[in-house]
Scaffold this motif. Structure first.
Motif, PDB file in Angstrom:
ATOM      1  N   THR A 206       5.766   8.944   4.975  1.00 40.78           N
ATOM      2  CA  THR A 206       6.271   9.258   6.500  1.00 40.78           C
ATOM      3  C   THR A 206       7.643   9.989   6.587  1.00 40.78           C
ATOM      4  O   THR A 206       8.269  10.033   5.672  1.00 40.78           O
ATOM      5  CB  THR A 206       6.534   7.994   7.458  1.00 40.78           C
ATOM      6  OG1 THR A 206       7.494   7.250   6.725  1.00 40.78           O
ATOM      7  CG2 THR A 206       5.228   7.152   7.745  1.00 40.78           C
TER       8      THR A 206
ATOM      9  N   ARG B 150       0.862  -1.159   0.094  1.00 39.93           N
ATOM     10  CA  ARG B 150       0.002   0.173  -0.181  1.00 39.93           C
ATOM     11  C   ARG B 150       0.749   1.171   0.033  1.00 39.93           C
ATOM     12  O   ARG B 150       1.985   1.036   0.463  1.00 39.93           O
ATOM     13  CB  ARG B 150      -0.952   0.126   1.270  1.00 39.93           C
ATOM     14  CG  ARG B 150      -0.361   0.121   2.563  1.00 39.93           C
ATOM     15  CD  ARG B 150      -1.339  -0.250   3.763  1.00 39.93           C
ATOM     16  NE  ARG B 150      -0.526  -0.242   4.989  1.00 39.93           N
ATOM     17  CZ  ARG B 150      -0.630   0.317   5.812  1.00 39.93           C
ATOM     18  NH1 ARG B 150      -1.482   1.413   6.030  1.00 39.93           N
ATOM     19  NH2 ARG B 150      -0.060   0.040   6.856  1.00 39.93           N
ATOM     20  N   SER B 151       0.298   2.316  -0.670  1.00 39.67           N
ATOM     21  CA  SER B 151       0.969   3.577  -0.485  1.00 39.67           C
ATOM     22  C   SER B 151       1.038   4.376   0.729  1.00 39.67           C
ATOM     23  O   SER B 151      -0.086   4.414   1.550  1.00 39.67           O
ATOM     24  CB  SER B 151       0.539   4.470  -1.663  1.00 39.67           C
ATOM     25  OG  SER B 151       0.625   3.992  -2.859  1.00 39.67           O
ATOM     26  N   THR B 152       2.290   4.596   1.260  1.00 41.06           N
ATOM     27  CA  THR B 152       2.176   5.332   2.551  1.00 41.06           C
ATOM     28  C   THR B 152       3.605   6.682   2.276  1.00 41.06           C
ATOM     29  O   THR B 152       4.311   6.381   1.520  1.00 41.06           O
ATOM     30  CB  THR B 152       2.654   4.531   3.720  1.00 41.06           C
ATOM     31  OG1 THR B 152       4.131   4.063   3.554  1.00 41.06           O
ATOM     32  CG2 THR B 152       1.835   3.535   3.969  1.00 41.06           C
TER      33      THR B 152
ATOM     34  N   SER C 156       6.331   4.910   0.312  1.00 43.82           N
ATOM     35  CA  SER C 156       5.992   3.442  -0.257  1.00 43.82           C
ATOM     36  C   SER C 156       4.844   3.799  -1.389  1.00 43.82           C
ATOM     37  O   SER C 156       3.899   4.394  -1.185  1.00 43.82           O
ATOM     38  CB  SER C 156       5.522   2.547   0.680  1.00 43.82           C
ATOM     39  OG  SER C 156       6.593   2.269   1.725  1.00 43.82           O
TER      40      SER C 156
END
Length: 84
Positions: A30, A26-28, A39
């Motif tokens: 931080t 999944r796209s994250t 990501s």
């Protein structure tokens, strides 16, 4: 992430160092100090992952993705963008 969550960082001429993980589950996005970890689900082929990273970073900063310029790392996992 909410659009413009990092709007305080959106200063013209600012540079953003990013560490990218392509083909993630999944796209994250931080922040870890001065490094931004992103990501994306896009594969690292034909610049798809780089485009997805630029879009995610622009969303977090609350700016148009056309305002981001890739300075270094077109085919690397470590990228540097500048906000114009």
């Amino acid at each position: 992430m909410q659009k413009g969550a990092w709007a305080e960082l959106a200063v013209s001429g600012a540079e953003f160092s990013c560490k990218v993980t392509p083909r993630a589950r999944r796209s994250t996005i931080t922040r870890d100090g001065s490094m931004i970890k992103i990501s994306v689900t896009a594969p690292p082929e034909d610049g798809k992952a780089t485009a997805a990273v630029a879009e995610a970073l622009a969303h977090a900063l609350g700016v148009a993705k056309t305002r981001l310029t890739l300075l270094r790392g077109a085919i690397s996992r470590e990228k540097v963008f500048r906000l114009d």
